[in-house]
Structures are given as C-alpha cells and as structure tokens.
Design a protein around this motif. Sequence first.
Motif, PDB file in Angstrom:
ATOM      1  N   SER A  17       0.822  -1.204   0.000  1.00 54.93           N
ATOM      2  CA  SER A  17       0.000   0.000   0.000  1.00 54.93           C
ATOM      3  C   SER A  17       0.858   1.257   0.000  1.00 54.93           C
ATOM      4  CB  SER A  17      -0.911   0.031   1.233  1.00 54.93           C
ATOM      5  OG  SER A  17      -1.817  -1.057   1.246  1.00 54.93           O
ATOM      6  N   LEU A  18       0.304   2.325  -0.562  1.00 57.89           N
ATOM      7  CA  LEU A  18       0.903   3.654  -0.531  1.00 57.89           C
ATOM      8  C   LEU A  18      -0.207   4.677  -0.384  1.00 57.89           C
ATOM      9  CD1 LEU A  18       3.566   3.604  -3.405  1.00 57.89           C
ATOM     10  CD2 LEU A  18       4.037   3.724  -0.953  1.00 57.89           C
ATOM     11  N   ARG A  19       0.131   5.819   0.202  1.00 57.24           N
ATOM     12  CA  ARG A  19      -0.804   6.925   0.308  1.00 57.24           C
ATOM     13  C   ARG A  19      -0.175   8.163  -0.306  1.00 57.24           C
ATOM     14  NH1 ARG A  19      -3.031  10.455   5.439  1.00 57.24           N
ATOM     15  NH2 ARG A  19      -5.200  10.725   4.713  1.00 57.24           N
ATOM     16  N   LEU A  80      -4.784  10.017  -2.056  1.00 56.83           N
ATOM     17  CA  LEU A  80      -5.130   8.798  -2.777  1.00 56.83           C
ATOM     18  C   LEU A  80      -4.531   7.624  -2.016  1.00 56.83           C
ATOM     19  CD1 LEU A  80      -6.555   7.651  -5.315  1.00 56.83           C
ATOM     20  CD2 LEU A  80      -4.285   7.588  -6.396  1.00 56.83           C
ATOM     21  N   GLN A  81      -5.385   6.872  -1.338  1.00 56.60           N
ATOM     22  CA  GLN A  81      -4.957   5.667  -0.637  1.00 56.60           C
ATOM     23  C   GLN A  81      -4.994   4.513  -1.617  1.00 56.60           C
ATOM     24  OE1 GLN A  81      -3.898   5.193   2.665  1.00 56.60           O
ATOM     25  NE2 GLN A  81      -3.376   3.164   1.886  1.00 56.60           N
ATOM     26  N   MET A  82      -3.858   3.838  -1.806  1.00 62.42           N
ATOM     27  CA  MET A  82      -3.736   2.758  -2.773  1.00 62.42           C
ATOM     28  C   MET A  82      -3.397   1.468  -2.037  1.00 62.42           C
ATOM     29  SD  MET A  82      -1.663   4.693  -5.845  1.00 62.42           S
ATOM     30  CE  MET A  82      -0.177   4.863  -4.852  1.00 62.42           C
ATOM     31  N   ASN A  83      -4.283   0.495  -2.130  1.00 65.20           N
ATOM     32  CA  ASN A  83      -4.098  -0.799  -1.493  1.00 65.20           C
ATOM     33  C   ASN A  83      -4.042  -1.901  -2.545  1.00 65.20           C
ATOM     34  OD1 ASN A  83      -4.323   0.414   1.096  1.00 65.20           O
ATOM     35  ND2 ASN A  83      -6.561   0.191   1.059  1.00 65.20           N
ATOM     36  N   SER A  84      -3.525  -3.060  -2.133  1.00 66.99           N
ATOM     37  CA  SER A  84      -3.434  -4.220  -3.025  1.00 66.99           C
ATOM     38  C   SER A  84      -2.808  -3.856  -4.358  1.00 66.99           C
ATOM     39  CB  SER A  84      -4.828  -4.834  -3.235  1.00 66.99           C
ATOM     40  OG  SER A  84      -5.410  -5.220  -2.006  1.00 66.99           O
ATOM     41  N   LEU A  85      -1.684  -3.175  -4.304  1.00 66.62           N
ATOM     42  CA  LEU A  85      -1.045  -2.671  -5.514  1.00 66.62           C
ATOM     43  C   LEU A  85      -0.541  -3.806  -6.403  1.00 66.62           C
ATOM     44  CD1 LEU A  85       0.782   0.351  -3.932  1.00 66.62           C
ATOM     45  CD2 LEU A  85      -0.801   0.480  -5.870  1.00 66.62           C
ATOM     46  N   LYS A  86      -0.645  -3.574  -7.712  1.00 65.41           N
ATOM     47  CA  LYS A  86      -0.234  -4.525  -8.728  1.00 65.41           C
ATOM     48  C   LYS A  86       0.858  -3.919  -9.595  1.00 65.41           C
ATOM     49  CE  LYS A  86      -5.050  -6.091  -9.095  1.00 65.41           C
ATOM     50  NZ  LYS A  86      -6.197  -6.267 -10.028  1.00 65.41           N
ATOM     51  N   PRO A  87       1.677  -4.744 -10.249  1.00 62.60           N
ATOM     52  CA  PRO A  87       2.709  -4.198 -11.134  1.00 62.60           C
ATOM     53  C   PRO A  87       2.143  -3.259 -12.196  1.00 62.60           C
ATOM     54  CG  PRO A  87       3.154  -6.498 -10.723  1.00 62.60           C
ATOM     55  CD  PRO A  87       1.812  -6.207 -10.104  1.00 62.60           C
ATOM     56  N   GLU A  88       0.946  -3.522 -12.687  1.00 60.00           N
ATOM     57  CA  GLU A  88       0.342  -2.669 -13.699  1.00 60.00           C
ATOM     58  C   GLU A  88      -0.078  -1.305 -13.168  1.00 60.00           C
ATOM     59  OE1 GLU A  88      -2.630  -6.189 -13.151  1.00 60.00           O
ATOM     60  OE2 GLU A  88      -0.473  -5.845 -12.964  1.00 60.00           O
ATOM     61  N   ASP A  89       0.002  -1.095 -11.854  1.00 59.25           N
ATOM     62  CA  ASP A  89      -0.240   0.224 -11.277  1.00 59.25           C
ATOM     63  C   ASP A  89       0.979   1.131 -11.396  1.00 59.25           C
ATOM     64  OD1 ASP A  89      -2.916  -0.318 -10.391  1.00 59.25           O
ATOM     65  OD2 ASP A  89      -2.095  -1.387  -8.662  1.00 59.25           O
ATOM     66  N   THR A  90       2.104   0.592 -11.817  1.00 63.96           N
ATOM     67  CA  THR A  90       3.324   1.374 -11.959  1.00 63.96           C
ATOM     68  C   THR A  90       3.117   2.504 -12.962  1.00 63.96           C
ATOM     69  OG1 THR A  90       4.767  -0.483 -11.387  1.00 63.96           O
ATOM     70  CG2 THR A  90       5.744   1.314 -12.646  1.00 63.96           C
ATOM     71  N   ALA A  91       3.388   3.737 -12.527  1.00 65.22           N
ATOM     72  CA  ALA A  91       3.175   4.912 -13.366  1.00 65.22           C
ATOM     73  C   ALA A  91       3.602   6.153 -12.591  1.00 65.22           C
ATOM     74  CB  ALA A  91       1.708   5.033 -13.777  1.00 65.22           C
ATOM     75  N   VAL A  92       3.629   7.277 -13.297  1.00 67.64           N
ATOM     76  CA  VAL A  92       3.735   8.567 -12.637  1.00 67.64           C
ATOM     77  C   VAL A  92       2.319   9.040 -12.337  1.00 67.64           C
ATOM     78  CG1 VAL A  92       4.494  10.956 -12.805  1.00 67.64           C
ATOM     79  CG2 VAL A  92       5.893   9.130 -13.789  1.00 67.64           C
TER      80      VAL A  92
END
Length: 120
Positions: A17-19, A80-92
């Motif tokens: 996760s990242l916020r 923006l709270q980001m959970n269960s991140l996936k490789p396809e979420d990689t971006a700027v």
Amino acid sequence: QVQLVESGGGLVQPGGSLRLSCVASGSIVSINTMGWYRQAPGKQRDLVASITSDGSTSYADSVKDRFTISRDNAKNTAYLQMNSLKPEDTAVYYCKWRLRRRFFSEADYWGQGTQVTVSS
C-alpha cells in the motif's frame, strides 16, 4: 500563483500500500473537482479517481475497490490511498484540481507528478 505538489510515491512490493498526497499553495477562492491521473511510459494519461466539492467520488474500473480518494479543504490537500497494488499500477501519478483564484476565472492546475513503482 498556484502550485500543486504531490508526495508519497516510491517502490512497493505487489500487494502493498501507498498513500499519495497533493497540497496546493497560493491564493485560492474555491476548489471544485480534485482528481488523480496516472501515466505509464508510452501510454496516455488516464483518470484514476476524482472527488467533487460535495464529496462525490468516481474511480476507473482498474482501481475500483482498491483505491480511495479523499480531500481536506481546510488544508488544501487531496489524498489517494492505494491498497493491493499490482505491477500494472506502476506509473507517474499526477494530481489535477479545478479551482478559482482571486480575480481569475476557474481553471485547471496540474502537479509535477510522483513515481509509483510496484515490483518484487
């Protein structure tokens, strides 16, 4: 006169996760819509999530049920709270706000972006 600054990006393992935060500086009269976009190399910039002045939210299908957008008007901040991140979420990831400045018409403002990398 108005500057948006994103923070909170970094390297995270799949499932982590990242916020992200976006803070605005400058003279602002009112804030309409706050939004988060992302852009991967060679891809167009896509809307991830948005939140209106009354708190209504919307999400891209690819992040629904995993990401949550929120706002704190008193602090001129979007999250923006980001959970269960996936490789396809990689971006700027970029924040974009529609707001009104004193003596100016409503307009859109963009931040410089923060890198999010999801990898093992």
